[in-house]
Design a protein around this motif. Structure first.
Motif, mmCIF file in Angstrom:
data_model
loop_
_atom_site.group_PDB
_atom_site.id
_atom_site.type_symbol
_atom_site.label_atom_id
_atom_site.label_comp_id
_atom_site.label_asym_id
_atom_site.label_seq_id
_atom_site.Cartn_x
_atom_site.Cartn_y
_atom_site.Cartn_z
ATOM 1 N N ARG A 44 0.856 -1.188 0.000
ATOM 2 C CA ARG A 44 0.000 0.000 0.000
ATOM 3 C C ARG A 44 0.890 1.235 0.000
ATOM 4 N NH1 ARG A 44 -4.757 -2.050 2.632
ATOM 5 N NH2 ARG A 44 -5.219 -3.949 1.460
ATOM 6 N N ARG A 134 -2.583 3.048 -5.091
ATOM 7 C CA ARG A 134 -1.833 3.265 -3.853
ATOM 8 C C ARG A 134 -2.634 2.918 -2.599
ATOM 9 N NH1 ARG A 134 -0.243 7.110 -7.562
ATOM 10 N NH2 ARG A 134 2.009 7.498 -7.750
ATOM 11 N N CYS A 135 -3.957 2.880 -2.733
ATOM 12 C CA CYS A 135 -4.807 2.487 -1.608
ATOM 13 C C CYS A 135 -5.013 0.973 -1.567
ATOM 14 C CB CYS A 135 -6.162 3.173 -1.713
ATOM 15 S SG CYS A 135 -6.110 4.961 -1.433
ATOM 16 N N ASP A 165 -5.655 8.281 -11.159
ATOM 17 C CA ASP A 165 -6.380 7.905 -9.947
ATOM 18 C C ASP A 165 -7.821 7.452 -10.251
ATOM 19 O OD1 ASP A 165 -6.814 7.506 -7.261
ATOM 20 O OD2 ASP A 165 -7.180 9.614 -6.802
ATOM 21 N N CYS A 169 -8.454 7.175 -5.155
ATOM 22 C CA CYS A 169 -7.625 6.924 -3.974
ATOM 23 C C CYS A 169 -7.259 8.238 -3.279
ATOM 24 C CB CYS A 169 -6.365 6.166 -4.388
ATOM 25 S SG CYS A 169 -5.145 5.939 -3.076
ATOM 26 N N GLU A 170 -7.001 9.281 -4.067
ATOM 27 C CA GLU A 170 -6.589 10.569 -3.493
ATOM 28 C C GLU A 170 -7.637 11.092 -2.524
ATOM 29 O OE1 GLU A 170 -3.656 13.528 -3.137
ATOM 30 O OE2 GLU A 170 -3.621 11.654 -4.267
ATOM 31 N N LYS A 172 -9.708 9.320 -0.764
ATOM 32 C CA LYS A 172 -9.678 8.499 0.451
ATOM 33 C C LYS A 172 -8.499 8.873 1.339
ATOM 34 C CE LYS A 172 -11.888 4.614 -1.917
ATOM 35 N NZ LYS A 172 -12.164 5.370 -3.147
ATOM 36 N N LEU A 173 -7.417 9.354 0.708
ATOM 37 C CA LEU A 173 -6.219 9.690 1.481
ATOM 38 C C LEU A 173 -6.315 11.048 2.172
ATOM 39 C CD1 LEU A 173 -3.398 8.462 -0.918
ATOM 40 C CD2 LEU A 173 -4.191 7.383 1.180
ATOM 41 N N GLN A 176 -6.240 10.896 5.653
ATOM 42 C CA GLN A 176 -5.020 10.339 6.235
ATOM 43 C C GLN A 176 -3.825 11.155 5.752
ATOM 44 O OE1 GLN A 176 -4.936 5.912 5.998
ATOM 45 N NE2 GLN A 176 -6.751 6.180 4.734
ATOM 46 N N LYS A 180 -0.714 10.279 3.119
ATOM 47 C CA LYS A 180 -0.661 10.963 1.831
ATOM 48 C C LYS A 180 0.703 11.609 1.629
ATOM 49 C CE LYS A 180 -2.986 14.496 -0.943
ATOM 50 N NZ LYS A 180 -1.754 15.199 -1.316
#
Length: 215
Positions: A44, A134-135, A165, A169-170, A172-173, A176, A180
């Motif tokens: 991940r 990336r997720c 993307d 995913c961006e 969702k990050l 976090q 990120k």
């Protein structure tokens, strides 16, 4: 460029529809264990390319060599946040030929078995390629023969996952920020425009071959 973008979008739609029956796009894969280790979780934060190959099959060996060449090519182009995995078939004759795979690549080769059928866990078949963002979400499942690495489908899907993307995913990050920050490379946005233009020119000559298929 507009025509190229339309063709690429059509190609990737075919890729998604071709794998619709076995994999669900933009979902997390089941836990994949090999040698008592989680294969996917630690990756991940990078785009992950998983190739399902059969070491006793000449076409799979050619695919392994082509994947190694693609890996080096993308690294030269600055795409270093990509992990690669090869899962060898559970078939006994494939297991006994595993060295034929490992000798061709600088990519980890893991072994499926009758007891741990990783291909079935991932919902793939011989010479399929699966690309995760990336997720850890499945962005593209590219079935054979679309996964043939002399054609542009796989590279296009990797570039789409790396830069576009497709599974958001961006978003969702954003919840976090520390994660990120570790995922973002310096100057990524500034390099994107030039990189995509250069890659598009290289791919365009291959894309033209697929126009008849889209008519």
């Amino acid at each position: 460029m507009a025509r190229l973008s339309m063709l690429v979008a059509a190609f990737l739609s075919l890729v998604v529809m071709g794998a619709e029956a076995t994999s669900k796009r933009c979902t997390l894969p089941p836990t994949v264990i090999a040698n008592d280790k989680d294969l996917m979780g630690p990756r991940r934060g990078t785009v992950t390319v998983v190739a399902l190959l059969q070491a006793s099959r000449q076409l799979s060996l050619t695919q392994a060599s082509l994947l190694e060449s693609l890996r080096k090519k993308l690294e030269r182009d600055g795409l270093v946040e990509i992990s690669y995995l090869i899962i060898n078939s559970k078939q006994s004759y494939a297991q006994s030929s595993r060295d034929h795979l490992t000798s061709r690549v600088n990519i980890p080769v893991h072994q499926a078995t009758q007891e741990n059928d990783i291909w079935k866990t991932l919902g793939g078949r011989t010479d399929d390629l699966l690309i995760y963002d990336r997720c850890g979400l499945l962005s593209y499942h590219i079935p054979y023969p679309l996964s043939w690495l002399r054609d542009p489908y796989t590279e296009t899907a990797i570039l789409s996952t790396y830069h576009k993307d497709p599974c958001n995913c961006e978003e969702k990050l954003t919840a976090q920020p520390l994660l990120k920050e570790t995922m973002d490379g310096p100057g990524e946005e500034q390099k994107l425009g030039l990189f995509v233009d250069n890659r598009a020119r290289r791919i365009s000559r291959h894309v033209k071959r697929g126009e008849k298929e889209l008519d």
